[in-house]
Structures are given as C-alpha cells and as structure tokens.
Design a protein around this motif. Structure first.
Motif, PDB file in Angstrom:
ATOM      1  N   SER A   1       0.831  -1.212   0.000  1.00 37.09           N
ATOM      2  CA  SER A   1       0.000   0.000   0.000  1.00 37.09           C
ATOM      3  C   SER A   1       0.860   1.254   0.000  1.00 37.09           C
ATOM      4  N   ALA A   2       1.923   1.247   0.769  1.00 36.82           N
ATOM      5  CA  ALA A   2       2.818   2.402   0.810  1.00 36.82           C
ATOM      6  C   ALA A   2       3.474   2.618  -0.552  1.00 36.82           C
ATOM      7  N   ALA A   3       3.919   1.537  -1.176  1.00 36.55           N
ATOM      8  CA  ALA A   3       4.535   1.646  -2.504  1.00 36.55           C
ATOM      9  C   ALA A   3       3.518   2.140  -3.524  1.00 36.55           C
ATOM     10  N   ARG A   4       2.286   1.661  -3.424  1.00 35.12           N
ATOM     11  CA  ARG A   4       1.225   2.090  -4.335  1.00 35.12           C
ATOM     12  C   ARG A   4       0.913   3.570  -4.122  1.00 35.12           C
ATOM     13  N   PHE A   5       0.920   4.018  -2.855  1.00 37.16           N
ATOM     14  CA  PHE A   5       0.672   5.430  -2.576  1.00 37.16           C
ATOM     15  C   PHE A   5       1.771   6.300  -3.185  1.00 37.16           C
ATOM     16  N   VAL A   6       3.020   5.858  -3.076  1.00 37.29           N
ATOM     17  CA  VAL A   6       4.132   6.614  -3.662  1.00 37.29           C
ATOM     18  C   VAL A   6       3.959   6.689  -5.184  1.00 37.29           C
ATOM     19  N   ALA A   7       3.588   5.582  -5.804  1.00 39.57           N
ATOM     20  CA  ALA A   7       3.347   5.579  -7.248  1.00 39.57           C
ATOM     21  C   ALA A   7       2.183   6.500  -7.601  1.00 39.57           C
ATOM     22  N   TYR A   8       1.113   6.442  -6.799  1.00 38.98           N
ATOM     23  CA  TYR A   8      -0.068   7.295  -7.022  1.00 38.98           C
ATOM     24  C   TYR A   8       0.332   8.768  -6.937  1.00 38.98           C
ATOM     25  N   ALA A   9       1.126   9.117  -5.947  1.00 37.91           N
ATOM     26  CA  ALA A   9       1.568  10.504  -5.784  1.00 37.91           C
ATOM     27  C   ALA A   9       2.484  10.922  -6.933  1.00 37.91           C
ATOM     28  N   ALA A  10       3.364  10.027  -7.366  1.00 36.51           N
ATOM     29  CA  ALA A  10       4.272  10.347  -8.472  1.00 36.51           C
ATOM     30  C   ALA A  10       3.500  10.559  -9.770  1.00 36.51           C
ATOM     31  N   VAL A  11       2.576   9.668 -10.053  1.00 39.51           N
ATOM     32  CA  VAL A  11       1.727   9.817 -11.236  1.00 39.51           C
ATOM     33  C   VAL A  11       0.904  11.098 -11.101  1.00 39.51           C
ATOM     34  N   GLY A  12       0.381  11.311  -9.904  1.00 41.82           N
ATOM     35  CA  GLY A  12      -0.434  12.492  -9.658  1.00 41.82           C
ATOM     36  C   GLY A  12       0.340  13.792  -9.798  1.00 41.82           C
ATOM     37  N   ALA A  13       1.657  13.733  -9.676  1.00 39.50           N
ATOM     38  CA  ALA A  13       2.465  14.947  -9.807  1.00 39.50           C
ATOM     39  C   ALA A  13       2.297  15.580 -11.185  1.00 39.50           C
ATOM     40  N   LEU A  14       2.113  14.758 -12.205  1.00 38.68           N
ATOM     41  CA  LEU A  14       1.899  15.303 -13.550  1.00 38.68           C
ATOM     42  C   LEU A  14       0.574  16.056 -13.628  1.00 38.68           C
ATOM     43  N   GLY A  15      -0.469  15.440 -13.107  1.00 43.12           N
ATOM     44  CA  GLY A  15      -1.767  16.099 -13.084  1.00 43.12           C
ATOM     45  C   GLY A  15      -1.758  17.325 -12.185  1.00 43.12           C
ATOM     46  N   THR A  16      -1.037  17.238 -11.075  1.00 45.15           N
ATOM     47  CA  THR A  16      -0.943  18.364 -10.154  1.00 45.15           C
ATOM     48  C   THR A  16      -0.203  19.531 -10.796  1.00 45.15           C
ATOM     49  N   LEU A  17       0.843  19.237 -11.528  1.00 42.30           N
ATOM     50  CA  LEU A  17       1.564  20.287 -12.246  1.00 42.30           C
ATOM     51  C   LEU A  17       0.618  21.008 -13.207  1.00 42.30           C
ATOM     52  N   ALA A  18      -0.146  20.233 -13.955  1.00 41.84           N
ATOM     53  CA  ALA A  18      -1.115  20.836 -14.880  1.00 41.84           C
ATOM     54  C   ALA A  18      -2.132  21.679 -14.115  1.00 41.84           C
ATOM     55  N   GLN A  19      -2.593  21.184 -12.981  1.00 39.29           N
ATOM     56  CA  GLN A  19      -3.561  21.925 -12.176  1.00 39.29           C
ATOM     57  C   GLN A  19      -2.983  23.262 -11.726  1.00 39.29           C
ATOM     58  N   TYR A  20      -1.772  23.259 -11.215  1.00 40.23           N
ATOM     59  CA  TYR A  20      -1.157  24.488 -10.720  1.00 40.23           C
ATOM     60  C   TYR A  20      -0.911  25.479 -11.862  1.00 40.23           C
ATOM     61  N   VAL A  21      -0.523  24.980 -13.024  1.00 36.01           N
ATOM     62  CA  VAL A  21      -0.312  25.870 -14.177  1.00 36.01           C
ATOM     63  C   VAL A  21      -1.627  26.558 -14.548  1.00 36.01           C
ATOM     64  N   VAL A  22      -2.707  25.783 -14.626  1.00 32.86           N
ATOM     65  CA  VAL A  22      -4.016  26.365 -14.947  1.00 32.86           C
ATOM     66  C   VAL A  22      -4.439  27.344 -13.860  1.00 32.86           C
ATOM     67  N   LEU A  23      -4.272  26.963 -12.606  1.00 34.08           N
ATOM     68  CA  LEU A  23      -4.637  27.825 -11.481  1.00 34.08           C
ATOM     69  C   LEU A  23      -3.906  29.164 -11.555  1.00 34.08           C
ATOM     70  N   ILE A  24      -2.605  29.122 -11.650  1.00 37.65           N
ATOM     71  CA  ILE A  24      -1.809  30.348 -11.659  1.00 37.65           C
ATOM     72  C   ILE A  24      -2.138  31.199 -12.884  1.00 37.65           C
ATOM     73  N   ALA A  25      -2.239  30.555 -14.032  1.00 34.24           N
ATOM     74  CA  ALA A  25      -2.530  31.305 -15.263  1.00 34.24           C
ATOM     75  C   ALA A  25      -3.893  31.991 -15.197  1.00 34.24           C
ATOM     76  N   THR A  26      -4.917  31.282 -14.741  1.00 35.25           N
ATOM     77  CA  THR A  26      -6.255  31.877 -14.720  1.00 35.25           C
ATOM     78  C   THR A  26      -6.385  32.961 -13.658  1.00 35.25           C
ATOM     79  N   VAL A  27      -5.752  32.767 -12.505  1.00 35.47           N
ATOM     80  CA  VAL A  27      -5.819  33.782 -11.448  1.00 35.47           C
ATOM     81  C   VAL A  27      -5.039  35.029 -11.864  1.00 35.47           C
ATOM     82  N   HIS A  28      -3.816  34.842 -12.364  1.00 37.06           N
ATOM     83  CA  HIS A  28      -3.000  36.002 -12.745  1.00 37.06           C
ATOM     84  C   HIS A  28      -3.590  36.755 -13.929  1.00 37.06           C
ATOM     85  N   ALA A  29      -4.279  36.072 -14.810  1.00 35.63           N
ATOM     86  CA  ALA A  29      -4.913  36.738 -15.949  1.00 35.63           C
ATOM     87  C   ALA A  29      -6.252  37.370 -15.568  1.00 35.63           C
TER      88      ALA A  29
END
Length: 138
Positions: free
Chosen positions: A6-34
C-alpha cells in the motif's frame, strides 16, 4: 506485506499524480493572474485537467488494473468529481473566505484530495482483486 504494498502504491499514485498536479497548478496560476477566475474556480478547472491526465497512468502504472475501462473510468470520474468539489471547497474557504494565500491554500487542498482519492480509488475504482490478477500472471 500489505502495508508495504500500500505504501509503494501510494508513492506511485503521488508520483503519477504529480503530472496532473503540475497541470492543475499551471491552470490555477494562469487563470488567477490573468484575472479569468477566482482561486477556487481556477483550481477546479485545473483539477479537472489533472484528472484527465491521471486516469490512464493510474490504470496502467499505479494499480496495474486488468479491469476494463468501461468498469474503471466511470468510477475514477466520479471520484475525480468528488476530488474537484472538495478541492474547490477548500480553496473557497481558505483562499477566498479567510484570505489565505491561494498557493498555500492549494497545497493544503492538494494534500487532502491526494489522500482521499487514493483511499477511495484503492478500495473501489481499482479493487485489490483486479490488481491480484495482474500480479498472478507469469
């Protein structure tokens, strides 16, 4: 053994999620700053983009699911919608109602939604029986 898996799966989930999180933060920052969206709305739009990125990677990499997309995609989408709503509520309360810096509020929301969606996706979307079948293959 189950805890280590479960711990290894959580680490994989978080690592995979980092890509989606990066996209989320880019959209967040871009829309707020604009000036196109409030922090809550920008975050929710970004979270939706992130969920689209994360599904395939979680199906294949994190959970190694053998279940059909017809079975897992609607479940993942429902959990992603829940995550987007929880994320939006946290952002609304912290960033907009309590005037916490929106990036700090997003970090809090990200941590909460990460744990919540991992637990639900592990128990429901990508059930352990589906993962066990993959592990049993030679």
């Amino acid at each position: 053994m189950i805890e280590r898996a479960s711990a290894a799966r959580f680490v994989a989930y978080a690592a995979v999620g980092a890509l989606g999180t990066l996209a989320q933060y880019v959209v967040l920052i871009a829309t707020v700053h604009a000036g196109l969206a409030t922090p809550a709305v920008g975050s929710m739009v970004g979270a939706s983009v992130g969920a689209l990125i994360n599904y395939g990677l979680n199906h294949r990499v994190t959970f190694r699911s053998t279940a059909s997309h017809r079975s897992t995609l609607p479940k993942f989408a429902a959990i992603a919608c829940l995550g987007v709503l929880v994320n939006g509520m946290v952002m609304k309360v912290l960033a907009e109602s309590h005037h916490v810096n929106y990036l700090f509020a997003q970090i809090v929301a990200t941590g909460l939604v990460l744990v919540m969606t991992f637990l639900i996706n592990s128990a429901w979307t990508f059930k352990p029986q589906q993962r066990a079948q993959t592990s049993a293959r030679p």
